[in-house]
Scaffold this motif. Structure first.
Motif, PDB file in Angstrom:
ATOM      1  N   GLU A   1      17.811 -21.740 115.330  1.00 48.91           N
ATOM      2  CA  GLU A   1      19.069 -21.335 115.935  1.00 48.91           C
ATOM      3  C   GLU A   1      20.163 -21.445 114.875  1.00 48.91           C
ATOM      4  O   GLU A   1      20.054 -22.260 113.955  1.00 48.91           O
ATOM      5  N   PRO A   2      21.209 -20.634 114.984  1.00 47.67           N
ATOM      6  CA  PRO A   2      22.274 -20.661 113.976  1.00 47.67           C
ATOM      7  C   PRO A   2      22.803 -22.077 113.725  1.00 47.67           C
ATOM      8  O   PRO A   2      23.091 -22.827 114.655  1.00 47.67           O
ATOM      9  N   GLY A   3      22.846 -22.429 112.435  1.00 45.94           N
ATOM     10  CA  GLY A   3      23.387 -23.709 112.010  1.00 45.94           C
ATOM     11  C   GLY A   3      22.444 -24.892 112.109  1.00 45.94           C
ATOM     12  O   GLY A   3      22.813 -26.013 111.735  1.00 45.94           O
ATOM     13  N   ARG A   4      21.206 -24.691 112.547  1.00 47.50           N
ATOM     14  CA  ARG A   4      20.284 -25.809 112.778  1.00 47.50           C
ATOM     15  C   ARG A   4      19.354 -26.106 111.603  1.00 47.50           C
ATOM     16  O   ARG A   4      18.694 -27.137 111.574  1.00 47.50           O
ATOM     17  N   LEU A   5      19.280 -25.192 110.629  1.00 48.24           N
ATOM     18  CA  LEU A   5      18.355 -25.382 109.512  1.00 48.24           C
ATOM     19  C   LEU A   5      18.627 -26.660 108.715  1.00 48.24           C
ATOM     20  O   LEU A   5      17.676 -27.388 108.401  1.00 48.24           O
ATOM     21  N   PRO A   6      19.867 -27.002 108.372  1.00 49.23           N
ATOM     22  CA  PRO A   6      20.078 -28.230 107.589  1.00 49.23           C
ATOM     23  C   PRO A   6      19.515 -29.490 108.260  1.00 49.23           C
ATOM     24  O   PRO A   6      18.884 -30.320 107.595  1.00 49.23           O
ATOM     25  N   ALA A   7      19.716 -29.637 109.549  1.00 45.95           N
ATOM     26  CA  ALA A   7      19.188 -30.813 110.248  1.00 45.95           C
ATOM     27  C   ALA A   7      17.663 -30.804 110.233  1.00 45.95           C
ATOM     28  O   ALA A   7      17.025 -31.856 110.055  1.00 45.95           O
ATOM     29  N   PHE A   8      17.064 -29.626 110.398  1.00 42.45           N
ATOM     30  CA  PHE A   8      15.609 -29.523 110.352  1.00 42.45           C
ATOM     31  C   PHE A   8      15.094 -29.929 108.974  1.00 42.45           C
ATOM     32  O   PHE A   8      14.119 -30.678 108.860  1.00 42.45           O
ATOM     33  N   LEU A   9      15.747 -29.459 107.917  1.00 42.29           N
ATOM     34  CA  LEU A   9      15.314 -29.781 106.555  1.00 42.29           C
ATOM     35  C   LEU A   9      15.457 -31.268 106.262  1.00 42.29           C
ATOM     36  O   LEU A   9      14.649 -31.832 105.520  1.00 42.29           O
ATOM     37  N   ASP A  10      16.463 -31.917 106.834  1.00 39.78           N
ATOM     38  CA  ASP A  10      16.605 -33.360 106.668  1.00 39.78           C
ATOM     39  C   ASP A  10      15.460 -34.102 107.350  1.00 39.78           C
ATOM     40  O   ASP A  10      14.977 -35.119 106.849  1.00 39.78           O
ATOM     41  N   TRP A  11      15.022 -33.596 108.506  1.00 38.80           N
ATOM     42  CA  TRP A  11      13.963 -34.240 109.271  1.00 38.80           C
ATOM     43  C   TRP A  11      12.566 -33.964 108.714  1.00 38.80           C
ATOM     44  O   TRP A  11      11.690 -34.840 108.761  1.00 38.80           O
ATOM     45  N   PHE A  12      12.320 -32.776 108.201  1.00 40.26           N
ATOM     46  CA  PHE A  12      10.977 -32.319 107.838  1.00 40.26           C
ATOM     47  C   PHE A  12      10.161 -33.313 107.015  1.00 40.26           C
ATOM     48  O   PHE A  12       8.970 -33.523 107.309  1.00 40.26           O
ATOM     49  N   PRO A  13      10.718 -33.966 105.996  1.00 37.52           N
ATOM     50  CA  PRO A  13       9.891 -34.906 105.210  1.00 37.52           C
ATOM     51  C   PRO A  13       9.295 -36.046 106.023  1.00 37.52           C
ATOM     52  O   PRO A  13       8.277 -36.616 105.624  1.00 37.52           O
TER      53      PRO A  13
END
Length: 100
Positions: free
Chosen positions: A12-24
């Motif tokens: 969803e718009p604007g959600r990628l940064p939070a996902f990238l922080d969580w992914f590791p």
């Protein structure tokens, strides 16, 4: 022999940064179940995330281990901090067509 699963998420718009922080945080859990992440790419302009995960064995073995992984306490714990926001997922087992 190994099996590779390709995973592509549209966020969803604007959600990628939070996902990238969580992914590791999910990587050690995947590794615990014998999965190996082959690559992970973020397309920031289109807010998509594409990655591939491999497991030794055939497709049936992959699915069997993935089922155990999905129901594990370790995965549930990692997902306690998962940021919502995936609008669409494309997930499938793939073949390497260049190394035939």
């Amino acid at each position: 022999m190994s099996t590779v699963q390709l995973r592509r998420y549209t966020l969803e718009p604007g959600r990628l940064p939070a996902f990238l922080d969580w992914f590791p945080t999910i990587l050690p859990v995947r590794e615990h179940f014998g999965f190996r992440v082959l690559f992970a790419y973020a397309d920031r302009e289109n807010e998509t995330f594409t990655w591939a995960v491999e497991h030794h064995g055939d497709a049936d073995e992959f699915r069997s281990v993935e089922e155990v992984y999905h129901s594990s306490a370790e995965r549930a714990q990692a997902f306690e901090t998962f940021p919502a926001g995936i609008a669409r997922m494309e997930i499938g087992l793939v073949d390497d067509v260049l190394s035939r």
